[in-house]
Design a protein around this motif. Structure first.
Motif, PDB file in Angstrom:
ATOM      1  N   ALA A 155     -18.424 -14.764 -10.940  1.00  0.00           N
ATOM      2  CA  ALA A 155     -18.897 -16.131 -10.817  1.00  0.00           C
ATOM      3  C   ALA A 155     -19.839 -16.064  -9.938  1.00  0.00           C
ATOM      4  O   ALA A 155     -19.838 -15.643  -8.855  1.00  0.00           O
ATOM      5  N   LEU A 156     -20.990 -16.759 -10.249  1.00  0.00           N
ATOM      6  CA  LEU A 156     -22.140 -16.746  -9.195  1.00  0.00           C
ATOM      7  C   LEU A 156     -22.247 -18.269  -9.042  1.00  0.00           C
ATOM      8  O   LEU A 156     -22.813 -18.956  -9.844  1.00  0.00           O
ATOM      9  N   HIS A 157     -21.709 -18.925  -7.987  1.00  0.00           N
ATOM     10  CA  HIS A 157     -21.744 -20.413  -7.852  1.00  0.00           C
ATOM     11  C   HIS A 157     -22.016 -20.536  -6.282  1.00  0.00           C
ATOM     12  O   HIS A 157     -21.650 -19.881  -5.275  1.00  0.00           O
ATOM     13  N   HIS A 158     -22.873 -21.703  -6.049  1.00  0.00           N
ATOM     14  CA  HIS A 158     -22.801 -22.278  -4.722  1.00  0.00           C
ATOM     15  C   HIS A 158     -23.396 -23.594  -4.744  1.00  0.00           C
ATOM     16  O   HIS A 158     -23.670 -24.052  -5.863  1.00  0.00           O
ATOM     17  N   PRO A 159     -23.040 -24.270  -3.422  1.00  0.00           N
ATOM     18  CA  PRO A 159     -23.294 -25.913  -3.794  1.00  0.00           C
ATOM     19  C   PRO A 159     -24.767 -26.094  -3.487  1.00  0.00           C
ATOM     20  O   PRO A 159     -25.486 -25.459  -3.341  1.00  0.00           O
ATOM     21  N   GLY A 160     -25.050 -27.615  -3.900  1.00  0.00           N
ATOM     22  CA  GLY A 160     -26.212 -27.988  -3.785  1.00  0.00           C
ATOM     23  C   GLY A 160     -26.307 -28.153  -2.192  1.00  0.00           C
ATOM     24  O   GLY A 160     -25.714 -27.961  -1.386  1.00  0.00           O
ATOM     25  N   PRO A 161     -27.734 -28.442  -1.734  1.00  0.00           N
ATOM     26  CA  PRO A 161     -28.850 -28.648  -2.657  1.00  0.00           C
ATOM     27  C   PRO A 161     -29.752 -27.555  -3.123  1.00  0.00           C
ATOM     28  O   PRO A 161     -30.815 -27.660  -3.810  1.00  0.00           O
ATOM     29  N   LEU A 162     -29.379 -26.110  -2.628  1.00  0.00           N
ATOM     30  CA  LEU A 162     -30.057 -25.029  -3.002  1.00  0.00           C
ATOM     31  C   LEU A 162     -29.827 -24.685  -4.655  1.00  0.00           C
ATOM     32  O   LEU A 162     -28.807 -24.764  -5.055  1.00  0.00           O
ATOM     33  N   ALA A 163     -30.994 -24.669  -5.300  1.00  0.00           N
ATOM     34  CA  ALA A 163     -30.843 -24.402  -6.607  1.00  0.00           C
ATOM     35  C   ALA A 163     -30.620 -22.868  -6.847  1.00  0.00           C
ATOM     36  O   ALA A 163     -30.669 -22.199  -6.190  1.00  0.00           O
ATOM     37  N   VAL A 164     -30.138 -22.730  -7.911  1.00  0.00           N
ATOM     38  CA  VAL A 164     -29.878 -21.270  -8.644  1.00  0.00           C
ATOM     39  C   VAL A 164     -31.282 -20.939  -8.960  1.00  0.00           C
ATOM     40  O   VAL A 164     -31.867 -21.493  -9.654  1.00  0.00           O
ATOM     41  N   ARG A 165     -31.337 -19.435  -8.384  1.00  0.00           N
ATOM     42  CA  ARG A 165     -32.759 -18.703  -8.588  1.00  0.00           C
ATOM     43  C   ARG A 165     -32.504 -17.785  -9.967  1.00  0.00           C
ATOM     44  O   ARG A 165     -31.434 -17.029  -9.715  1.00  0.00           O
ATOM     45  N   PRO A 166     -33.582 -17.441 -10.455  1.00  0.00           N
ATOM     46  CA  PRO A 166     -33.454 -16.425 -11.586  1.00  0.00           C
ATOM     47  C   PRO A 166     -33.161 -15.207 -11.031  1.00  0.00           C
ATOM     48  O   PRO A 166     -32.339 -14.309 -11.613  1.00  0.00           O
ATOM     49  N   GLY A 167     -33.844 -14.990  -9.806  1.00  0.00           N
ATOM     50  CA  GLY A 167     -33.509 -13.395  -9.288  1.00  0.00           C
ATOM     51  C   GLY A 167     -32.026 -13.235  -8.779  1.00  0.00           C
ATOM     52  O   GLY A 167     -31.593 -12.017  -8.931  1.00  0.00           O
TER      53      GLY A 167
END
Length: 575
Positions: free
Chosen positions: A553-565
């Motif tokens: 699982a790759l998950h983190h809260p907002g407000p930081l967006a998920v980045r393609p890298g």
């Protein structure tokens, strides 16, 4: 995404005009034949305060931001450092700041980005009524290769109501910025694009949601303004009367949902739009809509929670309340668009499903998607318009069974005023005629019926967007706004020789176990990508579906967006 792109940020305090300049840049890019994706960030203030616009321009359609920004332009630095985590920079980045407005915040300089001074305020003063944001606009346009003729056309069209003096001042300030930046270090320049036509749209997710509602047949909207869903209502308010519809601003969220239940009971497809705090207030009435089998649509433009949380930032953490928040066994629809453009289709489909299945539908967008503006190809029109099953003529002496236990679970729904079709619609359990009942047999029959109509319906291939290598042994599973960076990660991985499949789920509930199993056929490893602290989507998938043995699982809260890298890195290390 394929093609060439350049990523930039304009930031400043309230009144600096960075949002205006960013919008002008986006419009000019669209006219130049480029595609674009723009999001904005603001502080917690009700009015004013610092703001930033994040823009990515490219030669092909764009659905997310890149891993880093090439250019950061600070018209001033008042509290702009608060956005540092949302504006990733690197040694290859360039920071432009006004030396008269103080030093660049250390949170930006520690990235190693090169710094250049541009006296925007002083240059603006050389022009009567000149503004620093127009100087910044000119510097950016010159650096990325945006032609002056296109920009001047945008300025004239946008500012014509302000008169020739305002237009002349903006053009002069713009040219001053272009001239001042002509020897600045290079950032990516985009080649000339194909001239824009009417087949290209500039639209936000919230606007697309409103358009999807209209296309789906919604003609009554009741809602209470709430960040970040208000723009859905602002778009619908003038649009609804043009098609014979009505929008009512209710006194609160409780009134909103009860009004649309009433409107729908009266035969008019109805919708409300809110965010997490409003959805929490609506859950009891959502249960009423399910029990009474009254079709309604609730748009939840998610923001950071819990409680008031961060009203101006994005997060995908309303999944649990949307799926599980109703008390009792109350099967309903939960859907989520996978892009700005898909807000139109998914909302229209949600109206179609709610009307056809006579139930409540919750559509989960979020702040990032709802308030993002994209320049994109025109969306194709689809013919989803929900049709309720209406009762046939009753034989003499036959009582109308509003909740008839049909094979499909969908019962003919009469409209108030039809002679002979009187029935009770409330939250009490009932028998087939609608008469309240506490009998176990009636409760069992109605529970089965309400579930059957959802699980037995054929949703087709719209349940998810599936792309990539169909025989891949690695899959990315995601939903909502996280699908944008996941698509770009997929392209990067495939270009590097990795066989990967992407499954972006649109129909969250009811679950589709057979289709899901088919999509995962041959897959040995799954990476679940989402923007929530507890991994709600990952846990939901584990509870509802059979997943391969290897799941990360790759998950983190907002407000930081998920980045393609980040997605690429996880898959590459795993491989």
């Amino acid at each position: 995404m394929g093609g060439q792109t350049v990523s930039l940020v304009m930031a400043g305090s309230g009144g600096a005009g960075v949002v205006t300049a960013g919008s002008l840049l986006l419009e000019a890019a669209a006219r130049a034949g480029w595609y674009a994706y723009m999001t904005r960030s603001s502080g917690p203030q009700i009015r004013g305060g610092e703001a930033a616009v994040m823009i990515r321009l490219g030669t092909e359609p764009i659905a997310s931001h890149d891993d880093r920004f090439h250019l950061l332009v600070g018209v001033d630095w008042q509290n702009v450092g608060r956005f540092a985590a949302e504006i990733p920079l690197g040694p290859e980045s360039l920071i432009i700041g006004d030396p008269g407005e103080g030093a660049t915040p250390e949170v930006f300089t520690r990235s190693g980005a090169q710094q250049i001074a541009l006296p925007m305020k002083a240059l603006a003063k050389t022009v009567p009524d000149g503004r620093p944001n127009m100087v910044a606009f000119g510097a950016i346009a010159g650096m990325i290769g945006l032609g002056e003729d296109v920009v001047l056309g945008v300025l004239r069209d946008t500012l014509k109501r302000k008169g020739e003096e305002a237009i002349a001042a903006s053009i002069a300030a713009f040219r001053a910025g272009v001239a001042a930046a002509k020897d600045f270090p290079a950032v990516p320049r985009l080649p000339a694009g194909t001239p824009a036509t009417r087949e290209r749209w500039s639209i936000t997710g919230n606007e697309a949601t409103g358009m999807g509602a209209l296309r789906g047949g919604v003609r009554f909207v009741a809602a209470y303004p709430i960040t970040p869903a208000t723009e859905v209502l602002e778009w619908l308010a003038p649009a609804l009367p043009k098609v014979g519809g009505v929008l009512v601003q209710a006194e609160d969220e409780l009134a909103s949902i009860n009004q649309i239940i009433g409107g729908s009971y009266g035969g008019v497809p109805s919708l409300t739009a809110t965010s997490g705090p409003g959805l929490a207030l609506m859950t009891e009435s959502l249960g009423l809509a399910v029990a009474a089998e009254v079709p309604i649509v609730v748009i939840d433009v998610m923001r950071v929670g819990p409680s008031t949380g961060i009203a101006t930032k994005s997060e995908q953490a309303d999944l649990n309340i949307a799926v599980y928040g109703l008390h009792g066994d109350a099967p309903h629809l939960v859907l989520a668009p996978t892009s700005v453009a898909d807000c139109l289709f998914t909302t229209q489909w949600a109206v179609h499903l709610a009307e056809s299945l006579q139930t409540a539908a919750i559509v989960l967008t979020d702040q990032a998607m709802g308030q993002a503006r994209a320049v994109m190809p025109r969306s194709a029109a689809v013919s989803f318009i929900g049709q309720r099953e209406k009762p046939a003529a009753l034989a003499e002496g036959v009582q109308y069974k509003r909740y008839a236990n049909t094979a499909s679970g969908v019962s003919p729904m009469a409209i108030p005023g039809m002679a002979g079709y009187t029935y009770t619609a409330d939250g009490l359990e009932h028998n087939e005629t609608g008469t309240p009942s506490s009998q176990a047999s009636d409760h069992q029959a109605q529970l089965d019926k309400r579930l059957r109509k959802l699980t037995g319906y054929h949703y087709g291939e719209h349940w998810a967007d599936i792309t990539g290598d169909q025989d891949a042994d690695t899959a990315i599973l995601t939903w909502g706004s996280s699908a944008g960076p996941a698509r770009e990660a997929l392209e990067r991985l495939r270009a590097a020789g990795h066989a990967v499949k992407l499954i972006a789920v649109r129909l969250i509930s009811p679950v589709q176990p057979e289709k899901f199993a088919q999509a995962l056929q041959g897959v040995e490893r799954v990476l679940v990508v989402e923007q929530s602290h507890s991994g709600q989507f990952h846990r939901y998938l584990r509870a509802q579906y059979d997943l391969p043995r290897q799941v990360k699982a790759l998950h983190h809260p907002g407000p930081l967006a998920v980045r393609p890298g980040a997605i690429v890195e996880h898959i590459t290390q795993w491989s």
